[in-house]
Structures are given as C-alpha cells and as structure tokens.
Write a protein that holds these residues in place. Structure first.
Motif, short mmCIF file in Angstrom:
data_model
loop_
_atom_site.label_atom_id
_atom_site.label_comp_id
_atom_site.label_asym_id
_atom_site.label_seq_id
_atom_site.Cartn_x
_atom_site.Cartn_y
_atom_site.Cartn_z
N THR A 35 0.73 -1.10 -0.21
CA THR A 35 0.10 0.28 0.25
C THR A 35 0.90 1.22 0.20
N PHE A 36 0.47 2.46 -0.86
CA PHE A 36 1.33 3.11 -0.54
C PHE A 36 0.51 4.28 -0.36
N ILE A 37 0.33 4.79 0.11
CA ILE A 37 -0.40 6.47 0.91
C ILE A 37 0.59 8.04 0.73
N LEU A 38 -0.55 8.42 0.28
CA LEU A 38 -0.48 10.26 0.92
C LEU A 38 -1.01 10.65 1.56
N ARG A 39 0.35 11.17 2.85
CA ARG A 39 0.22 11.58 3.50
C ARG A 39 0.78 13.15 3.28
N LEU A 40 -0.73 14.58 4.02
CA LEU A 40 -0.59 15.67 3.26
C LEU A 40 -0.24 15.90 5.16
N ASP A 41 1.02 16.28 5.11
CA ASP A 41 1.77 16.92 7.19
C ASP A 41 1.08 18.16 7.01
N ASP A 42 -0.30 18.46 7.08
CA ASP A 42 -0.99 20.24 7.23
C ASP A 42 -1.24 20.51 9.22
N THR A 43 -0.17 20.46 9.30
CA THR A 43 -0.79 20.53 10.82
C THR A 43 -0.15 21.81 10.93
N ASP A 44 0.34 22.95 10.08
CA ASP A 44 0.74 24.26 10.60
C ASP A 44 -0.16 24.68 9.38
N LEU A 174 8.12 18.94 20.25
CA LEU A 174 6.75 18.09 19.66
C LEU A 174 5.11 19.17 19.05
N ILE A 175 5.06 19.90 20.59
CA ILE A 175 4.54 20.68 20.56
C ILE A 175 4.50 22.37 20.93
N ARG A 176 4.03 22.90 19.62
CA ARG A 176 4.74 24.21 19.99
C ARG A 176 3.35 25.71 21.19
N GLY A 177 4.02 26.27 21.44
CA GLY A 177 3.32 26.94 22.67
C GLY A 177 2.20 27.17 22.60
N ASP A 178 1.91 27.82 21.03
CA ASP A 178 0.46 27.63 20.54
C ASP A 178 -0.77 26.24 20.20
N GLY A 179 0.18 25.21 20.77
CA GLY A 179 -0.49 24.53 20.82
C GLY A 179 -0.62 23.17 19.92
N GLN A 180 0.00 24.18 18.43
CA GLN A 180 0.50 23.16 17.19
C GLN A 180 1.04 22.16 16.95
N ILE A 181 0.96 20.92 17.39
CA ILE A 181 1.47 19.61 17.09
C ILE A 181 2.45 19.75 15.96
N LEU A 182 3.55 19.33 15.99
CA LEU A 182 4.93 19.37 15.30
C LEU A 182 5.18 18.21 14.19
N TYR A 183 5.43 18.47 13.50
CA TYR A 183 5.97 16.94 11.74
C TYR A 183 6.52 16.30 13.17
N THR A 184 7.57 16.21 13.80
CA THR A 184 7.72 15.05 14.45
C THR A 184 6.28 13.97 15.34
N LEU A 185 6.29 14.89 16.10
CA LEU A 185 4.71 14.23 16.54
C LEU A 185 4.17 13.63 15.96
N ALA A 186 3.39 13.84 14.53
CA ALA A 186 2.27 13.89 14.32
C ALA A 186 3.17 12.94 13.19
N SER A 187 3.87 12.16 12.84
CA SER A 187 4.44 11.86 11.55
C SER A 187 4.67 10.17 12.57
N VAL A 188 5.44 10.25 13.98
CA VAL A 188 5.26 9.14 14.32
C VAL A 188 4.33 8.33 14.91
N VAL A 189 2.87 9.58 15.23
CA VAL A 189 1.63 8.88 15.84
C VAL A 189 1.55 8.28 14.03
N ASP A 190 1.39 8.00 12.90
CA ASP A 190 1.09 8.01 11.80
C ASP A 190 1.50 7.08 11.55
N ASP A 191 2.60 7.13 11.12
CA ASP A 191 3.99 6.34 11.45
C ASP A 191 3.29 4.73 11.77
#
Ligand code: GLU
Length: 439
Positions: A35-44, A174-191
């Motif tokens: 399976t090939f997944i297109l994952r949009l890393d759009d947490t910003d 992994l999480i910014r002061g304004d609560g934004q989830i950063l790539y590293t955390l999101a990517s780890v959870v998704d993978d």
C-alpha cells in the motif's frame, strides 16, 4: 504487508527532489504489492494551503504515481493529543519556556565554548511553582520529548548501519506554545498507527529519524525500516529548494517533459545502475532496488531530461498522441502523416505546435547568400502545390540535372529554404505536409 507513504507538507509545489522521495516509496510499495499512502503533513494551518494539496495530487497524477489512500494530519489531531498524554504520563514530555532569543543566546554561548549547540534541559529543573509563574508570564510553553541519552542505531537501507549519540541531539519540540502539533509527533503517530513498514526520505531527516525511533519506542511501537537517500543538487552542486520552486514538477511539465523520461532518470540517478529509458511504470518497478543508491549528493541536470523526452516521444504511436496533436491545431485528416513525419524531431510536446505552424504558414526560409541564386533556380522547378509523395524526389532530380549540384550541397540549401531549419525529418515526408505553396 508493505506500507509506504509520501508525506509532503502542502506548503509549496513539489520539486524534483520530493519526486525522488515519492517515487522510491511508491516503487517499494508496488514492487511488494503493498500500500502506498499519500499523507498530507498539514498541521501548520497558516502555511498549509488547499491549492498546494491539489497541486501535489495533480503532479503525482501526471506522473502516474497513484496512491491507495490519502491521509491528512489535520484530521488526526486527537490522535496526536492522545499520544502527547501518553508521553506525559510516561515522564518523557516536559514543558519549556525559553524564548527563541534565549535559545539563540544559549546556542551561541555553547558554540563559543566549542560545545555542540544542544538544548541544556534547563526546563527539566523547574518545579511546579516556577512553571506556573513562567506560564503566567509567558503563556504556555513548548513540549519537548526527553531523549534517553544512549546511542540510537538502525540499519539504513541506503546508508548502512547508522549510530547517533542521543546526547548530541536537542530534546525535540513536539508541540508549540500555541498548541500546534509539530511534524515529528504527528509523523511518529501516523507511521506507527498506519502500519508503515518502510520510510524512504531525504538524508536531511537522519537526525529526525534517530529521535523518532525513541519516540516510537516510548509509545510502545517498533519502527519501520528507514532508508535515507542523498539530496539532489543542481548541476553545479547548488541546493534545490522547495519554496523557491526551483525545478518544480509543474515547471518540468510546462516545459513539455515526459513523465516516463522524468521517472526513468529519477529511478536510477544516484544509483550504481545506468539510466535506462523505461516504457512503463511496471518496467520501472521491476528494475528497482533502493539498496543500489549511494549516500553521496546526487547531481541533477534538467537538460538530461530532454534527450530522454525526445526518445519517449519518438516511440509514441499516433494513437497515443492524437489528443495533443489535435490540440496543437493539426487537422485530423493529415494528423497521422504529420506525426509520422515529425515524431523523431519534436523533442518535447511543446514543439509539436511550431512544427504544425511551419506546415500551415510556410517557412521563414534560411538562405545563405552564396546559395541565393541556386535556391532561386531550384524554386522555379518546384512542382505545383499540393505536393505529392514523389514531389521531393522529382524536384531534387530536376534541380540536380539543371544545376549539377549533388549530395549535401544540393539537399542542405533546399532543406533550409523549405523548413528554415538545418536538420529535421525526411524531406520526402515533409513536403506533402505543407498546406501552402512554397513559391
Ligand atoms: N513532511 C515531511 C517533509 O516533507 C515528511 C518527512 C517524512 O517523510 O517523514 O519533509
């Protein structure tokens, strides 16, 4: 079951370097029937744009790199929050309040003392009261993952054995002061949650990979197989940058380059195998092995795509090109003959229309001063329009008999007079295509 993903951030157009990542992951999945997944890393939310997501899909579709599923990180924020809670509960997550300016100062001091600029973990020493005070003064802090200071090792599919001392790496935010989830955390959870088995990405991610392996372990997961391909540079070794849009796929497409030319080059460039033009994606899949790629930066010259594109086009049967040829304005009645005549000489799709304009409007004759009298004499012998299949043979015979010229001295001035070009298709096939008399 093999699962791979291509994970662009929809913050710009994808360029040829991103394509390499996409292609390798796609090839691995297809080769294994996975399976090939297109994952949009759009947490910003500020930088991610729908128009870029659309453009990424369009670019992948142009290349034929189909995906089995699309995922969007912005729709999975609850998953990341849950993982963050688990890291907090496990004592691996801590809040830190330094401003960017303070961090910068710390880094400069460390560098001045000849030490690596690694975050000093000052926030780990804060007690509850100090944290409450800082939060009241500065707002919520960032959340850092506390790395275990040990060596992180993995067998990289391209780089071979990699070993990174976690103590040389800052605890990642992994999480910014304004609560934004950063790539590293999101990517780890998704993978982890999507069962990704193989991750191929650029070697700029090697340090990320080290921290991600630890975060995955802290969340109770193993890690996928990792392979880090070298970064592409321009022909002079200069960096390619997504945001500058250098060599974006759309530029390549607009320049009339062919997907199979781009893919054939990219599936081999930087590997120990020679570049071979492949006729189909299936053939590319067959010949692909990520282990054949090297760690050294890979020079990419877009000019190399032109001869490959010319070869792709010259092999295309008319049926595959009918739409493009019609769009260039060529009447259906002569379109097959037109394609037969020019296909070895078009180079790129963008040059199909100029060939048609030549036949529709007549040439801009190129006549050398010393050939002027000869060409005038020859033109007087040209059979009447429309020109038949034998027109070129009859004409050149007559010109030869009249002037005594032969070989190149005969043919070259006539070609230049009739097409305005030094070289091109067989003149016998060209002449009947002219829609206007040449004299
Ligand atoms: N969004 C990340 C990037 O474009 C993905 C990296 C990865 O493959 O994990 O760099």
């Amino acid at each position: 079951m093999t699962v791979t993903r291509f994970a662009p951030s929809p913050t710009g157009h994808i360029h040829i370097g991103n394509l390499r990542t996409a292609l390798f992951n796609w090839l691995i999945a297809r080769k294994a029937g996975g399976t090939f997944i297109l994952r949009l890393d759009d947490t910003d939310p500020e930088r991610s744009k729908e128009e870029y997501a659309d453009a990424i899909r369009e670019d992948l579709e142009w290349l034929g790199l189909t995906w089995d599923r699309e995922e969007r990180q912005s729709l999975r924020l609850d998953r990341y929050a849950e993982a963050a809670d688990r890291l907090r509960d496990a004592g691996r997550f801590y809040e830190a309040f330094e401003t960017p300016g303070e961090l910068d100062l710390k880094r400069k001091k460390q560098l001045n003392m000849g030490r690596p600029p690694v975050y000093d973990r000052a926030a780990l020493g804060l007690d509850e009261d100090e944290r409450a005070r800082l939060r009241a003064e500065r707002g919520d802090g960032v959340w850092r993952f506390r790395l275990d200071h040990e060596r992180i090792e993995w067998a990289d599919g391209i780089l071979g054995p990699v070993s990174i001392d976690a103590a040389s790496v800052s605890d990642p935010v992994l999480i910014r002061g304004d609560g934004q989830i950063l790539y590293t955390l999101a990517s780890v959870v998704d993978d982890s949650e999507m069962g990704v088995t193989h991750v191929v990405r650029g070697s700029d991610h090697v340090t990320n990979t080290a921290t991600q392996i630890q975060i995955m372990a802290a969340l109770g997961h193993g890690h996928p197989d990792f392979a880090h391909h070298s970064l592409l540079t321009g022909p002079q070794g200069e960096a390619l940058s997504k945001r500058l849009g250098t060599l974006s796929l759309r530029q390549l497409r607009e320049a009339g380059l062919e997907p199979m030319a781009v893919l054939s080059l990219m599936a081999r460039l930087g590997s120990s195998d020679p570049v071979e033009l492949r006729g189909s994606l299936d053939e590319l899949v067959e010949g692909f092995d990520v282990a054949r790629f090297g760690a050294a930066p890979t020079k990419f010259d877009p000019a190399d795509l032109e001869p490959l594109t010319a070869r792709v086009l010259s092999a295309r049967p008319y049926a595959d090109m009918a739409g493009t040829i019609r769009a260039a304005g060529v009447p259906d009645a002569i379109a097959p003959a037109f394609w037969e005549a020019v296909r070895e000489n078009v180079g790129t799709r963008a040059r199909i229309a100029p060939w048609w304009h030549l036949f529709r409007d007549g040439p801009d004759p190129q006549v050398a001063p010393e050939d002027r009298a000869f060409v005038d004499e020859a033109m007087a012998l040209l059979p009447p329009h429309p020109y038949g299949e034998d027109a070129w043979g009859e004409w050149t015979e007559a010109v030869k008999a009249r002037t005594g010229r032969k070989g190149k001295a005969l043919f070259m001035p006539l070609r230049r007079a009739v097409t305005g070009l030094e070289r091109g298709p067989d003149m016998a096939t060209v002449l009947p295509l002219f829609q206007v008399p040449l004299r």
